[in-house]
Design a protein around this motif. Sequence first.
Motif, short mmCIF file in Angstrom:
data_model
loop_
_atom_site.label_atom_id
_atom_site.label_comp_id
_atom_site.label_asym_id
_atom_site.label_seq_id
_atom_site.Cartn_x
_atom_site.Cartn_y
_atom_site.Cartn_z
N THR A 130 -40.58 15.22 35.22
CA THR A 130 -41.46 14.67 34.20
C THR A 130 -41.80 15.77 33.21
OG1 THR A 130 -43.51 15.08 35.45
CG2 THR A 130 -42.44 12.92 35.74
N THR A 132 -44.10 16.44 29.42
CA THR A 132 -44.98 15.93 28.37
C THR A 132 -44.26 16.01 27.03
OG1 THR A 132 -46.02 18.09 28.11
CG2 THR A 132 -47.11 16.53 29.59
N PRO A 157 -41.84 6.79 29.30
CA PRO A 157 -43.19 7.14 29.74
C PRO A 157 -43.37 6.67 31.19
CG PRO A 157 -43.22 6.02 27.62
CD PRO A 157 -41.83 5.90 28.16
N LEU A 160 -49.18 7.79 32.81
CA LEU A 160 -49.83 7.64 31.52
C LEU A 160 -51.19 8.31 31.45
CD1 LEU A 160 -48.98 3.86 31.00
CD2 LEU A 160 -47.62 5.86 30.33
N GLU A 161 -51.42 8.98 30.30
CA GLU A 161 -52.73 9.57 30.03
C GLU A 161 -53.78 8.47 29.99
OE1 GLU A 161 -55.07 12.23 26.65
OE2 GLU A 161 -53.09 11.43 26.20
N HIS A 164 -52.91 6.68 34.72
CA HIS A 164 -52.60 7.41 35.94
C HIS A 164 -53.22 8.80 35.92
CE1 HIS A 164 -49.06 4.73 35.15
NE2 HIS A 164 -49.41 4.31 36.35
N THR A 171 -49.38 12.13 28.63
CA THR A 171 -48.45 11.29 29.38
C THR A 171 -47.24 12.10 29.81
OG1 THR A 171 -49.16 9.27 28.27
CG2 THR A 171 -46.90 9.28 29.14
N GLU A 172 -46.84 11.90 31.05
CA GLU A 172 -45.64 12.52 31.59
C GLU A 172 -44.49 11.53 31.46
OE1 GLU A 172 -45.16 15.58 32.98
OE2 GLU A 172 -47.23 16.29 33.23
N HIS A 173 -43.43 11.96 30.78
CA HIS A 173 -42.24 11.13 30.60
C HIS A 173 -41.25 11.44 31.71
CE1 HIS A 173 -43.26 9.74 26.51
NE2 HIS A 173 -43.99 10.84 26.54
#
Length: 187
Positions: A130, A132, A157, A160-161, A164, A171-173
């Motif tokens: 993941t 950002t 994505p 999610l900011e 989660h 957000t972590e992609h």
Amino acid sequence: MDIATLRGEPKRQAGHSVSLAERFVLRSPHVSDGPAVHALIRSCPPLDENSAYCNLLQCTHFADTCVAALRDGELVGWISAYRPPQDPETVFVWQVAVAPAARGQRLGDRMLDELLSRPACRGVRWLKTTITEDNGPSWALFGRLAERRGAPTTREPWLLEGGHLPAGHATEHLFTIGPIAAADARL
């Protein structure tokens, strides 16, 4: 193979100096590396700092899928990774850290190739991580890996900011590389 190679020392030829990149030793971590891993991650913002206990577990329970990079006996690089039990064809790279003094020498590339060449990664067809949106160095690192392996990528994505993740944590992609070429083939 000569004794210097067995000890992980660079080969020296008359009239040739050894570059800093050639002096890296890549190996599985030991429990004694835990404090240095914790300090390295702390020195590499924006990486999330885990507990010292977490880093000790990574250095022991997950040592086969983590990479410690040392130069002159000092930890200057780190990869934490694991194979999700529900997805055995995948290795998930949790964190990549490179000390400021070791940057610009493709140490991250070398550590990823080391990870994928290990027996613990036999049968791996997918690498996931993941990233950002604003982490350009990580996008570049994993993009180069996909190019070296001739593998397609996907990005979506995932964590999610404000959903989660707490507000303020971007957000972590989920970035997926694969299928990748035989993981046990060194590049």
